[in-house]
Design an enzyme around this catalytic site. Structure first.
Site, PDB file in Angstrom:
ATOM      1  N   PHE A 167       0.817  -1.221   0.000  1.00 51.04           N
ATOM      2  CA  PHE A 167       0.000   0.000   0.000  1.00 51.04           C
ATOM      3  C   PHE A 167       0.847   1.267   0.000  1.00 51.04           C
ATOM      4  CE2 PHE A 167      -2.643  -3.382   1.626  1.00 51.04           C
ATOM      5  CZ  PHE A 167      -3.816  -3.208   0.911  1.00 51.04           C
ATOM      6  N   LEU A 168       2.162   1.134  -0.275  1.00 50.59           N
ATOM      7  CA  LEU A 168       3.014   2.324  -0.204  1.00 50.59           C
ATOM      8  C   LEU A 168       2.662   3.326  -1.295  1.00 50.59           C
ATOM      9  CD1 LEU A 168       5.321   2.142  -2.641  1.00 50.59           C
ATOM     10  CD2 LEU A 168       6.331   0.507  -1.081  1.00 50.59           C
ATOM     11  N   GLU A 170       4.059   6.426  -3.755  1.00 47.03           N
ATOM     12  CA  GLU A 170       5.288   7.000  -4.301  1.00 47.03           C
ATOM     13  C   GLU A 170       5.547   8.319  -3.583  1.00 47.03           C
ATOM     14  OE1 GLU A 170       5.508   7.312  -8.540  1.00 47.03           O
ATOM     15  OE2 GLU A 170       4.707   5.291  -8.807  1.00 47.03           O
ATOM     16  N   ALA A 267      -9.572  18.409  -3.724  1.00 44.94           N
ATOM     17  CA  ALA A 267     -10.036  18.609  -5.104  1.00 44.94           C
ATOM     18  C   ALA A 267      -8.894  19.134  -5.969  1.00 44.94           C
ATOM     19  CB  ALA A 267     -11.197  19.601  -5.109  1.00 44.94           C
ATOM     20  N   GLY A 268      -8.967  18.870  -7.246  1.00 46.51           N
ATOM     21  CA  GLY A 268      -7.907  19.336  -8.140  1.00 46.51           C
ATOM     22  C   GLY A 268      -8.149  18.859  -9.556  1.00 46.51           C
ATOM     23  N   CYS A 275      -0.989   3.780 -10.620  1.00 45.93           N
ATOM     24  CA  CYS A 275      -1.821   2.873  -9.814  1.00 45.93           C
ATOM     25  C   CYS A 275      -3.308   3.114  -9.990  1.00 45.93           C
ATOM     26  CB  CYS A 275      -1.412   2.984  -8.360  1.00 45.93           C
ATOM     27  SG  CYS A 275       0.323   2.596  -8.149  1.00 45.93           S
ATOM     28  N   LYS A 278      -4.893   2.706 -13.623  1.00 44.69           N
ATOM     29  CA  LYS A 278      -4.779   1.308 -14.055  1.00 44.69           C
ATOM     30  C   LYS A 278      -5.649   0.396 -13.194  1.00 44.69           C
ATOM     31  CE  LYS A 278      -0.848  -0.695 -12.456  1.00 44.69           C
ATOM     32  NZ  LYS A 278      -1.150  -1.792 -11.553  1.00 44.69           N
ATOM     33  N   LYS A 335       2.166  13.712  -9.006  1.00 49.24           N
ATOM     34  CA  LYS A 335       2.029  14.252  -7.654  1.00 49.24           C
ATOM     35  C   LYS A 335       3.420  14.697  -7.204  1.00 49.24           C
ATOM     36  CE  LYS A 335       2.688  10.123  -4.874  1.00 49.24           C
ATOM     37  NZ  LYS A 335       2.190   9.353  -3.763  1.00 49.24           N
TER      38      LYS A 335
HETATM   39  C1  UGA Z   1      -1.567   4.880  -4.526  1.00 50.36           C
HETATM   40  C2  UGA Z   1      -2.114   4.498  -3.139  1.00 50.36           C
HETATM   41  O1  UGA Z   1      -2.304   5.680  -2.344  1.00 50.36           O
HETATM   42  C3  UGA Z   1      -1.166   3.545  -2.411  1.00 50.36           C
HETATM   43  O2  UGA Z   1      -1.749   3.131  -1.192  1.00 50.36           O
HETATM   44  C4  UGA Z   1      -0.926   2.323  -3.300  1.00 50.36           C
HETATM   45  O3  UGA Z   1       0.007   1.427  -2.721  1.00 50.36           O
HETATM   46  C5  UGA Z   1      -0.377   2.773  -4.651  1.00 50.36           C
HETATM   47  O4  UGA Z   1      -1.323   3.681  -5.258  1.00 50.36           O
HETATM   48  C6  UGA Z   1      -0.205   1.540  -5.500  1.00 50.36           C
HETATM   49  O5  UGA Z   1      -1.208   0.853  -5.744  1.00 50.36           O
HETATM   50  O6  UGA Z   1       0.931   1.193  -5.820  1.00 50.36           O
HETATM   51  P1  UGA Z   1       0.285   6.593  -5.408  1.00 50.36           P
HETATM   52  O7  UGA Z   1      -0.204   6.249  -6.770  1.00 50.36           O
HETATM   53  O8  UGA Z   1       1.749   6.597  -5.130  1.00 50.36           O
HETATM   54  O9  UGA Z   1      -0.356   5.590  -4.312  1.00 50.36           O
HETATM   55  O10 UGA Z   1      -0.239   8.054  -5.089  1.00 50.36           O
HETATM   56  P2  UGA Z   1      -1.319   8.763  -4.165  1.00 50.36           P
HETATM   57  O11 UGA Z   1      -0.620   9.548  -3.138  1.00 50.36           O
HETATM   58  O12 UGA Z   1      -2.344   7.825  -3.706  1.00 50.36           O
HETATM   59  O13 UGA Z   1      -1.959   9.774  -5.216  1.00 50.36           O
HETATM   60  C7  UGA Z   1      -2.570   9.298  -6.412  1.00 50.36           C
HETATM   61  C8  UGA Z   1      -3.131  10.445  -7.216  1.00 50.36           C
HETATM   62  O14 UGA Z   1      -4.273  10.987  -6.560  1.00 50.36           O
HETATM   63  C9  UGA Z   1      -2.173  11.621  -7.407  1.00 50.36           C
HETATM   64  O15 UGA Z   1      -2.275  12.075  -8.745  1.00 50.36           O
HETATM   65  C10 UGA Z   1      -2.679  12.685  -6.458  1.00 50.36           C
HETATM   66  O16 UGA Z   1      -2.391  13.994  -6.886  1.00 50.36           O
HETATM   67  C11 UGA Z   1      -4.175  12.407  -6.500  1.00 50.36           C
HETATM   68  N1  UGA Z   1      -4.896  12.863  -5.298  1.00 50.36           N
HETATM   69  C12 UGA Z   1      -4.643  12.279  -4.099  1.00 50.36           C
HETATM   70  C13 UGA Z   1      -5.848  13.855  -5.407  1.00 50.36           C
HETATM   71  O17 UGA Z   1      -6.112  14.392  -6.504  1.00 50.36           O
HETATM   72  N2  UGA Z   1      -6.555  14.239  -4.286  1.00 50.36           N
HETATM   73  C14 UGA Z   1      -6.311  13.674  -3.069  1.00 50.36           C
HETATM   74  O18 UGA Z   1      -6.996  14.067  -2.093  1.00 50.36           O
HETATM   75  C15 UGA Z   1      -5.336  12.673  -2.975  1.00 50.36           C
END
Ligand code: UGA
Length: 456
Positions: A167-168, A170, A267-268, A275, A278, A335
């Site tokens: 669940f990590l 990036e 929001a954004g 992840c 996909k 991000k």
């Molecule tokens: C995500 C999950 O959070 C991890 O738990 C999981 O292990 C990982 O996918 C995976 O399956 O390998 P990650 O893709 O690294 O992690 O990034 P996130 O921090 O979850 O952000 C994902 C996207 O959502 C980014 O583009 C971020 O900008 C966006 N986001 C996130 C928002 O637009 N609003 C939010 O409130 C949170």
């Protein structure tokens, strides 16, 4: 390196010989962290260039705190990089599969690499092995791995297949690995459960033990739910835009309800990365295959895509015709704290602006090289070395990724450098009222517009 220092107390009592297959984001982080915990780790990848670089401590991607951990493991001798899967399997007791499962045109995950790994493991079964899925895979992949190993194995050594999804995130990978909210262990035997609990024993967290199918679904359901939260708040941001309300205040108040929770309500311009896009797609596909039409997730995907289109519309609303307008873009990675450009919302936004004839100057603290590969480097798009260089002579400044360094920018200087002081903030990073007082027009996502003439 805070995360590294904190992790050094976390040593295992029972050391395992571990093979991690795949030196991508999940595999490399897991390999380095397992080594840090005291296990003997061989990290295998079939990309020679990647393995050669790792042997010289050159990482294939940017991840805070990972480099010193890899270096430490290598120097201690319990983190080895190898090209030989067969040899690594033979030398290991536990095999973590962390290879890529890229999306195919129909949305399904491409499991070719997992199938190939299962075959090689079967052909090199020289003792009991625990084969653990760490990559995100569709439910019932464990069953298929087991059948493949049974099919190809040439002796009577036993094995188990387990699911231990990761669940990590990036950018926060090392911290997330050492401080997980829970560890999911999907197993079919007590032996497999004991080994996995042993491996993770230094981490103080809860173990959730399930069957393999359930563990596989937990991962897809978790990512899909997080994506749903993001799309939900983005849908609310549209209503806020139309009604002149403030989505950030709505999200903050909603998040105070413990049943809702404050996280993932930012929001954004929507989610990106390798992840969520996909996994949402793959979950829709698997559900359909199993006989369920996951319409909710289809809409999650749709809202996510629409956020990008709306962002470009916001720019057009202010600048009218984009042809030959100069636009500065700050932030390209999907991000902050990563150079990952895969499925980044910035790609569609930049391409739309270019198609409309705008001239772009773009800046990202880490993703410049990755972005250049995807976006090209023509006279319509210039990669520059600082936000100040980007804004010079521009009619509009767009923020697409919320890098910390953007919060420290000197906006008085920026205003002086721009042709017209307009900021369109795709991540709601800034206080629009403050910027407006400095003389900017400020447009956020789902926030009342701050146009100087109106505030003065
Ligand atoms: C995500 C999950 O959070 C991890 O738990 C999981 O292990 C990982 O996918 C995976 O399956 O390998 P990650 O893709 O690294 O992690 O990034 P996130 O921090 O979850 O952000 C994902 C996207 O959502 C980014 O583009 C971020 O900008 C966006 N986001 C996130 C928002 O637009 N609003 C939010 O409130 C949170």
């Amino acid at each position: 390196m805070a995360a590294v220092e904190r992790s050094t107390n976390k040593k295992v009592k029972n050391k395992y010989k571990i093979c991690v297959i795949g030196a991508g984001h999940v595999g490399l982080v897991a390999a380095a962290c397992f080594a840090e915990m005291g296990h003997e780790v061989i990290c295998v990848d079939n990309d020679k260039k990647r393995v050669d670089s790792l042997k010289k401590n050159i990482l294939p991607f940017y991840e805070p705190d990972l480099e010193p951990l890899v270096e430490k493991g290598r120097k201690q001798g319990n983190l080895i990089f190898s090209l030989s899967l067969a040899e690594a399997v033979r030398k290991s007791e536990v095999i973590f599969i962390a290879v890529g499962t890229p999306p195919q045109a129909d949305g399904s995950a491409d499991l070719t690499s997992i199938g190939e790994v299962a075959r090689v493991v079967a052909q090199n079964l020289n003792s009991y092995k625990l084969i653990v899925e760490k990559s995100t895979v569709p439910v019932q992949t464990g069953r298929n791995i087991k059948q493949t190993v049974i099919h190809y194995k040439k002796n009577s050594y036993s094995f188990d297949v387990a699911s231990n999804p990761e669940f990590l995130r990036e950018g926060k990978a090392i911290h997330d690995f050492f401080y997980p909210d829970r560890i999911i262990i999907g197993v079919e035997s007590e032996k497999a459960e004991k080994i996995l609990k042993d491996i993770y024993s230094p981490l103080s967290t809860k173990f959730i033990v399930t069957d393999v199918n359930t563990a596989e679904i937990i991962k897809h359901a978790s990512n899909s739910f997080l994506a749903t939260k993001i799309s939900f708040i983005n849908a609310i941001s549209r209503i806020c835009d139309l009604a002149g309300a403030d989505v950030d205040k709505v999200a903050a108040a909603m998040g105070m309800d413990k049943r809702i929770g404050k996280d993932f309500l930012q929001a954004g311009i929507g989610y990106g990365g390798f992840c969520f896009p996909k996994d949402v797609e793959a979950f829709i596909y698997i559900a359909k295959k199993l006989g369920y039409d996951f319409d909710l997730l289809k809409e999650v995907k749709n809202i996510n895509q629409t956020q990008r289109v709306n962002f470009v519309e916001k720019i057009k609303e202010q600048l009218w015709l984009l042809k030959d307008k100069n636009i500065a873009i700050c932030g390209l990675s999907f991000k902050p704290d990563t150079d990952d450009m895969r499925f980044a919302p910035s790609i569609d936004i930049v391409n739309s602006l270019l198609k409309e004839g705008a001239a772009l100057k773009v800046y990202d603290p880490q993703a410049k090289e990755e972005a250049r590969k995807i976006l090209g480097d023509t006279n319509r798009i210039k990669f520059v070395k600082s936000p100040y260089e980007a804004v010079r002579g521009c009619d509009c400044l767009c923020f697409l990724t919320e890098w910390e360094e953007f919060k420290e920018l000197d906006f008085t200087k920026i205003k002086r450098l721009m042709s017209y002081p307009l900021i369109i903030d795709g991540r709601n990073m800034f206080d629009g009222t403050g910027l407006c007082k400095l003389g900017f027009d400020y447009i956020g996502i789902g926030k009342p517009k701050k146009i100087k003439a109106k505030v003065a």
